[in-house]
Motif scaffolding. Structure first.
Motif, PDB file in Angstrom:
ATOM      1  N   ILE A 214       0.831  -1.198   0.000  1.00 37.23           N
ATOM      2  CA  ILE A 214       0.000   0.000   0.000  1.00 37.23           C
ATOM      3  C   ILE A 214       0.874   1.261   0.000  1.00 37.23           C
ATOM      4  O   ILE A 214       0.557   2.248  -0.673  1.00 37.23           O
ATOM      5  CB  ILE A 214      -0.968  -0.018   1.190  1.00 37.23           C
ATOM      6  CG1 ILE A 214      -1.999  -1.147   0.986  1.00 37.23           C
ATOM      7  CG2 ILE A 214      -1.676   1.325   1.364  1.00 37.23           C
ATOM      8  CD1 ILE A 214      -2.942  -1.355   2.147  1.00 37.23           C
ATOM      9  N   SER A 215       1.972   1.235   0.725  1.00 41.90           N
ATOM     10  CA  SER A 215       2.887   2.376   0.716  1.00 41.90           C
ATOM     11  C   SER A 215       3.424   2.620  -0.690  1.00 41.90           C
ATOM     12  O   SER A 215       3.481   3.770  -1.161  1.00 41.90           O
ATOM     13  CB  SER A 215       4.060   2.139   1.683  1.00 41.90           C
ATOM     14  OG  SER A 215       3.616   2.047   3.017  1.00 41.90           O
ATOM     15  N   ASN A 216       3.803   1.555  -1.380  1.00 44.49           N
ATOM     16  CA  ASN A 216       4.317   1.687  -2.750  1.00 44.49           C
ATOM     17  C   ASN A 216       3.240   2.204  -3.700  1.00 44.49           C
ATOM     18  O   ASN A 216       3.500   3.061  -4.548  1.00 44.49           O
ATOM     19  CB  ASN A 216       4.860   0.346  -3.247  1.00 44.49           C
ATOM     20  CG  ASN A 216       6.149  -0.058  -2.548  1.00 44.49           C
ATOM     21  OD1 ASN A 216       6.862   0.794  -2.022  1.00 44.49           O
ATOM     22  ND2 ASN A 216       6.441  -1.348  -2.526  1.00 44.49           N
ATOM     23  N   GLU A 217       2.028   1.671  -3.556  1.00 43.61           N
ATOM     24  CA  GLU A 217       0.923   2.100  -4.423  1.00 43.61           C
ATOM     25  C   GLU A 217       0.637   3.596  -4.274  1.00 43.61           C
ATOM     26  O   GLU A 217       0.217   4.253  -5.240  1.00 43.61           O
ATOM     27  CB  GLU A 217      -0.343   1.304  -4.095  1.00 43.61           C
ATOM     28  CG  GLU A 217      -0.286  -0.151  -4.521  1.00 43.61           C
ATOM     29  CD  GLU A 217      -1.485  -0.954  -4.030  1.00 43.61           C
ATOM     30  OE1 GLU A 217      -1.586  -2.141  -4.395  1.00 43.61           O
ATOM     31  OE2 GLU A 217      -2.317  -0.403  -3.258  1.00 43.61           O
ATOM     32  N   ARG A 218       0.854   4.122  -3.085  1.00 40.60           N
ATOM     33  CA  ARG A 218       0.527   5.520  -2.815  1.00 40.60           C
ATOM     34  C   ARG A 218       1.750   6.434  -2.843  1.00 40.60           C
ATOM     35  O   ARG A 218       1.688   7.582  -2.428  1.00 40.60           O
ATOM     36  CB  ARG A 218      -0.209   5.617  -1.480  1.00 40.60           C
ATOM     37  CG  ARG A 218      -1.530   4.856  -1.548  1.00 40.60           C
ATOM     38  CD  ARG A 218      -2.286   4.806  -0.252  1.00 40.60           C
ATOM     39  NE  ARG A 218      -3.442   3.921  -0.394  1.00 40.60           N
ATOM     40  CZ  ARG A 218      -4.240   3.536   0.588  1.00 40.60           C
ATOM     41  NH1 ARG A 218      -4.005   3.967   1.822  1.00 40.60           N
ATOM     42  NH2 ARG A 218      -5.252   2.732   0.359  1.00 40.60           N
ATOM     43  N   GLY A 219       2.847   5.898  -3.346  1.00 42.99           N
ATOM     44  CA  GLY A 219       4.051   6.712  -3.506  1.00 42.99           C
ATOM     45  C   GLY A 219       4.624   7.220  -2.202  1.00 42.99           C
ATOM     46  O   GLY A 219       5.134   8.344  -2.129  1.00 42.99           O
ATOM     47  N   CYS A 220       4.576   6.365  -1.180  1.00 41.95           N
ATOM     48  CA  CYS A 220       5.028   6.781   0.149  1.00 41.95           C
ATOM     49  C   CYS A 220       6.376   6.149   0.498  1.00 41.95           C
ATOM     50  O   CYS A 220       6.655   5.004   0.149  1.00 41.95           O
ATOM     51  CB  CYS A 220       4.010   6.367   1.212  1.00 41.95           C
ATOM     52  SG  CYS A 220       2.396   7.133   1.002  1.00 41.95           S
ATOM     53  N   GLU A 221       7.166   6.904   1.220  1.00 42.95           N
ATOM     54  CA  GLU A 221       8.445   6.416   1.720  1.00 42.95           C
ATOM     55  C   GLU A 221       8.187   5.618   2.994  1.00 42.95           C
ATOM     56  O   GLU A 221       7.698   6.157   3.989  1.00 42.95           O
ATOM     57  CB  GLU A 221       9.369   7.607   2.003  1.00 42.95           C
ATOM     58  CG  GLU A 221      10.652   7.255   2.706  1.00 42.95           C
ATOM     59  CD  GLU A 221      11.366   8.495   3.224  1.00 42.95           C
ATOM     60  OE1 GLU A 221      11.990   8.420   4.298  1.00 42.95           O
ATOM     61  OE2 GLU A 221      11.274   9.550   2.562  1.00 42.95           O
ATOM     62  N   LEU A 222       8.495   4.322   2.975  1.00 42.96           N
ATOM     63  CA  LEU A 222       8.260   3.447   4.127  1.00 42.96           C
ATOM     64  C   LEU A 222       9.549   3.243   4.905  1.00 42.96           C
ATOM     65  O   LEU A 222      10.581   2.887   4.341  1.00 42.96           O
ATOM     66  CB  LEU A 222       7.707   2.095   3.665  1.00 42.96           C
ATOM     67  CG  LEU A 222       7.580   1.011   4.750  1.00 42.96           C
ATOM     68  CD1 LEU A 222       6.609   1.430   5.851  1.00 42.96           C
ATOM     69  CD2 LEU A 222       7.156  -0.319   4.129  1.00 42.96           C
ATOM     70  N   SER A 223       9.469   3.445   6.206  1.00 41.17           N
ATOM     71  CA  SER A 223      10.600   3.208   7.093  1.00 41.17           C
ATOM     72  C   SER A 223      10.237   2.107   8.078  1.00 41.17           C
ATOM     73  O   SER A 223       9.222   2.203   8.782  1.00 41.17           O
ATOM     74  CB  SER A 223      10.954   4.494   7.855  1.00 41.17           C
ATOM     75  OG  SER A 223      11.957   4.246   8.820  1.00 41.17           O
ATOM     76  N   VAL A 224      11.044   1.061   8.094  1.00 43.75           N
ATOM     77  CA  VAL A 224      10.865  -0.022   9.061  1.00 43.75           C
ATOM     78  C   VAL A 224      12.108  -0.047   9.947  1.00 43.75           C
ATOM     79  O   VAL A 224      13.182  -0.458   9.501  1.00 43.75           O
ATOM     80  CB  VAL A 224      10.676  -1.388   8.379  1.00 43.75           C
ATOM     81  CG1 VAL A 224      10.434  -2.474   9.426  1.00 43.75           C
ATOM     82  CG2 VAL A 224       9.520  -1.336   7.381  1.00 43.75           C
ATOM     83  N   PRO A 225      12.010   0.415  11.178  1.00 46.29           N
ATOM     84  CA  PRO A 225      13.185   0.446  12.052  1.00 46.29           C
ATOM     85  C   PRO A 225      13.802  -0.939  12.205  1.00 46.29           C
ATOM     86  O   PRO A 225      13.093  -1.956  12.207  1.00 46.29           O
ATOM     87  CB  PRO A 225      12.617   0.936  13.391  1.00 46.29           C
ATOM     88  CG  PRO A 225      11.361   1.658  13.030  1.00 46.29           C
ATOM     89  CD  PRO A 225      10.813   0.938  11.840  1.00 46.29           C
ATOM     90  N   SER A 226      15.114  -0.978  12.324  1.00 43.40           N
ATOM     91  CA  SER A 226      15.828  -2.242  12.481  1.00 43.40           C
ATOM     92  C   SER A 226      16.115  -2.502  13.952  1.00 43.40           C
ATOM     93  O   SER A 226      16.567  -1.606  14.681  1.00 43.40           O
ATOM     94  CB  SER A 226      17.137  -2.204  11.691  1.00 43.40           C
ATOM     95  OG  SER A 226      17.919  -3.348  11.986  1.00 43.40           O
ATOM     96  N   LEU A 227      15.876  -3.723  14.380  1.00 40.20           N
ATOM     97  CA  LEU A 227      16.172  -4.083  15.761  1.00 40.20           C
ATOM     98  C   LEU A 227      17.672  -4.050  16.034  1.00 40.20           C
ATOM     99  O   LEU A 227      18.100  -4.053  17.194  1.00 40.20           O
ATOM    100  CB  LEU A 227      15.608  -5.469  16.073  1.00 40.20           C
ATOM    101  CG  LEU A 227      14.076  -5.592  16.021  1.00 40.20           C
ATOM    102  CD1 LEU A 227      13.649  -7.020  16.369  1.00 40.20           C
ATOM    103  CD2 LEU A 227      13.406  -4.599  16.967  1.00 40.20           C
ATOM    104  N   SER A 228      18.482  -4.001  14.973  1.00 42.77           N
ATOM    105  CA  SER A 228      19.931  -3.906  15.153  1.00 42.77           C
ATOM    106  C   SER A 228      20.345  -2.555  15.731  1.00 42.77           C
ATOM    107  O   SER A 228      21.484  -2.385  16.179  1.00 42.77           O
ATOM    108  CB  SER A 228      20.645  -4.131  13.811  1.00 42.77           C
ATOM    109  OG  SER A 228      20.343  -3.098  12.897  1.00 42.77           O
ATOM    110  N   GLU A 229      19.421  -1.589  15.737  1.00 46.46           N
ATOM    111  CA  GLU A 229      19.704  -0.289  16.353  1.00 46.46           C
ATOM    112  C   GLU A 229      19.738  -0.394  17.874  1.00 46.46           C
ATOM    113  O   GLU A 229      20.202   0.531  18.549  1.00 46.46           O
ATOM    114  CB  GLU A 229      18.643   0.727  15.944  1.00 46.46           C
ATOM    115  CG  GLU A 229      18.584   1.029  14.457  1.00 46.46           C
ATOM    116  CD  GLU A 229      17.454   1.981  14.119  1.00 46.46           C
ATOM    117  OE1 GLU A 229      17.472   3.115  14.633  1.00 46.46           O
ATOM    118  OE2 GLU A 229      16.547   1.584  13.360  1.00 46.46           O
TER     119      GLU A 229
END
Length: 297
Positions: A214-229
């Motif tokens: 859905i993010s791609n369909e709507r031209g949105c920048e998706l951020s998924v935080p990494s647990l490695s942080e």
């Protein structure tokens, strides 16, 4: 100026979006808010708010701006709950901090009532809060959705700056759907064309696939935080200690999931473009509370 609407919607079936009719009927220009962060979980909203308030303290002191807060407790007159929440969010971080006054509450309730638009209780509260925030000319709105997202009363905001999708699991299946994918699709209703999107870091695979699509369909920048942080995690009933990108954090909420909620809120604030400093992140974690959620009493 920061406005925080914390919602706690209870529905028994029918969803509508009539609250936008009230806002546009009374204010032809609609909601003009500089920056909106819309979030689907109260804990994440509760973490993001003090971080932003603490970061903006010096600016607010110079301009003498107030930070405005509204939630369901204002409507029902639960002053003890109001005081507790105000203590948690404020915690000496911002002296210019206020709830909606009783007089304003009555005034805006009458304004909404005069529109004669048929509303559910939650839609009425949402319209009231949005009108209040508009007339207060807030710069930032941190808004928690009620239930779901796509048909939620809060989802009248055309383009939130950041849309945050918290952890998705099988809940409210009689309304939102009986699979994680269906529920994720409903939650993703808050994602608007061109907005930034932040997802919970440990999302179920089927949910993340839906959020990504859905993010791609709507031209949105998706951020998924990494647990490695995260590193040096220590859990106890008194809360959690961990290191986040070099910052030593103490979170006064028990459970590893709350660390993940904090990571989600942290990225939401960063994506907002707000000038956040390390002290605000550390202090924001220390003062955040979530009563009655694995709380030690």
């Amino acid at each position: 100026k920061c406005g925080w609407q914390l919602s706690n919607e209870k529905l028994d079936g029918e969803l509508s979006t009539d609250s936008d009719k009230v806002v546009h009927k009374k204010k032809k220009q609609g909601l003009i808010i500089a920056l909106v962060i819309i979030i689907v979980l109260s804990v994440v909203a509760g973490i993001a708010t003090p971080i932003i308030l603490l970061s903006g303290k010096s600016h607010d002191e110079k301009t003498n701006k107030q930070n405005n807060y509204f939630n369901d407790d204002n409507l029902y007159g639960d002053r003890e709950a109001q005081a507790n929440t105000q203590l948690n969010v404020q915690a000496n971080a911002d002296k210019n901090y206020t709830y909606i006054s009783e007089n304003d509450l009555i005034k805006y309730a009458e304004t909404v009532r005069e529109t004669k638009v048929g509303l559910t209780e939650f839609e009425f509260i949402t319209a009231l809060a949005f009108l209040y925030f508009k007339e207060q000319k807030i710069d930032i709105l941190i808004c928690e959705t009620g239930l779901g997202g796509r048909f939620d009363a809060t989802n009248v905001i055309k383009a939130p700056f950041v849309s945050v999708i918290a952890s998705i699991s099988l809940d409210h299946i009689n309304i939102l759907g009986d699979t994680v994918e269906k529920i994720a699709a409903e939650k993703c209703g808050i994602i608007k064309n061109g907005s930034r999107v932040v997802s919970y870091p440990n999302q179920k695979a089927d949910a993340l696939e839906t959020i990504t699509r859905i993010s791609n369909e709507r031209g949105c920048e998706l951020s998924v935080p990494s647990l490695s942080e995260l590193s040096d995690i220590k859990l106890s009933l008194a809360g959690s200690d961990f290191v986040l990108n070099g910052l030593k954090i103490h979170l006064n909420m028990a459970g590893e999931h709350q660390i993940h909620n904090f990571l989600t809120a942290y990225h939401a604030v960063l994506k907002s473009g707000f000038d956040v400093n390390s002290d605000a992140i550390i202090k924001g974690a220390e003062i955040t509370r979530s009563e009655a959620r694995l709380e030690v009493i």
